[in-house]
Design a protein around this motif. Structure first.
Motif, short mmCIF file in Angstrom:
data_model
loop_
_atom_site.label_atom_id
_atom_site.label_comp_id
_atom_site.label_asym_id
_atom_site.label_seq_id
_atom_site.Cartn_x
_atom_site.Cartn_y
_atom_site.Cartn_z
N LEU A 1 41.86 47.29 42.39
CA LEU A 1 41.16 47.84 41.45
C LEU A 1 39.79 47.72 41.14
O LEU A 1 38.84 48.59 41.16
CB LEU A 1 42.02 48.24 40.13
CG LEU A 1 43.22 48.90 40.24
CD1 LEU A 1 44.06 48.96 39.00
CD2 LEU A 1 42.93 50.29 40.89
N PHE B 1 37.86 48.60 44.19
CA PHE B 1 37.47 49.90 44.10
C PHE B 1 36.08 50.30 43.07
O PHE B 1 35.25 51.09 43.48
CB PHE B 1 38.54 50.80 43.57
CG PHE B 1 39.69 51.19 44.18
CD1 PHE B 1 39.88 50.55 45.62
CD2 PHE B 1 40.93 51.51 43.68
CE1 PHE B 1 40.94 50.71 46.48
CE2 PHE B 1 41.98 51.62 44.59
CZ PHE B 1 42.13 51.25 45.86
N ARG C 1 46.86 43.81 42.09
CA ARG C 1 46.61 45.23 41.86
C ARG C 1 45.28 45.22 41.08
O ARG C 1 44.36 46.33 41.40
CB ARG C 1 47.61 46.08 41.19
CG ARG C 1 48.73 46.33 42.21
CD ARG C 1 49.78 47.33 41.77
NE ARG C 1 50.92 47.23 42.73
CZ ARG C 1 50.82 47.98 43.69
NH1 ARG C 1 49.77 48.49 44.19
NH2 ARG C 1 51.79 47.82 44.40
#
Length: 229
Positions: free
Chosen positions: A64, A67, A60
């Motif tokens: 992120l 992103f 994760r």
């Protein structure tokens, strides 16, 4: 007074551009170099599946960071456009558009990472089905970054050109950036032409030098007034 005000505004714009560029560089290093290979093992989708399940929090973080790369890349392109649009509108548009395409290429990678995580933690009972899907998404991630190298290189051309033409930053900075753009294009073509050259990874080195030089210059000096050159 008007000239001083305009110059101060340009310096502010340049430094904001540098901040976004720095965030892009840091998130890229952490995401693609530090965290990526902790999860995605090249040529081993079985181990990748295991990592996605057992190291879910690390996966994760990797997502992120992807992103962060997408957002900071897009904002860097927009702020470069704002910085240069006054004197070099066509070139600024070119840099902005190609920079956004960079962000889109990385967004494909982010979608694939999220999809791989979803498959790994899904209720699909057949492990081989999971492994096959993970392999597909792993290949998409790799090729999004690999073929994205075309536009990673292309957006450096208008950047370097405007630096050289305006003479508001060191001319050699512009030259190194253009050399870096050429390196990215050549490296990508060589890779996908199936040619195995030992020095291929070094072709993007000028881009790395030029981009970090650009980040430092934007943050420290901003952009010089024309009269200083």
């Amino acid at each position: 007074m008007m000239v001083n005000t305009e110059q101060k505004q340009l310096i502010k714009t340049a430094r904001i551009t540098g901040v976004w560029y720095l965030i892009m560089a840091i998130s890229g290093i952490l995401g693609f170099i530090v965290f990526h290979f902790q999860i995605f093992v090249s040529g081993n989708p079985e181990q990748t599946l295991t990592n996605l399940v057992e190291l879910e929090s690390t996966a994760r973080i990797r997502l992120l960071l992807e992103f962060a790369i997408v957002i900071s890349q897009a904002l860097t392109a927009v702020w470069f456009f704002k910085l240069f649009k006054g004197d070099y509108e066509w070139e600024a548009w070119t840099l902005g558009i190609w920079g956004i395409v960079n962000a889109l290429a990385i967004m494909i990678s982010a979608i694939s990472i999220a999809s791989a995580m979803g498959i790994a933690n899904s209720d699909i009972s057949a492990i081989q089905d999971k492994v096959l899907l993970i392999q597909v998404f792993q290949n998409i991630i790799s090729n999004a970054w690999g073929i994205g190298g075309l536009f990673f290189g292309l957006w450096l051309f208008p950047m370097g050109y405007m630096v050289i033409k305006s003479k508001r930053m060191p001319v050699w900075l512009g030259r190194v950036i253009i050399l870096g753009g050429i390196g990215y294009l050549v490296s990508t073509v060589i890779r996908y032409a199936g040619i195995d050259l030992s020095f291929n990874s070094f072709l993007t080195l000028p881009a790395t030098i030029g981009e970090f030089w650009m980040i430092g210059y934007l943050l420290i000096f901003g952009i010089r007034p024309i009269k200083d050159w």
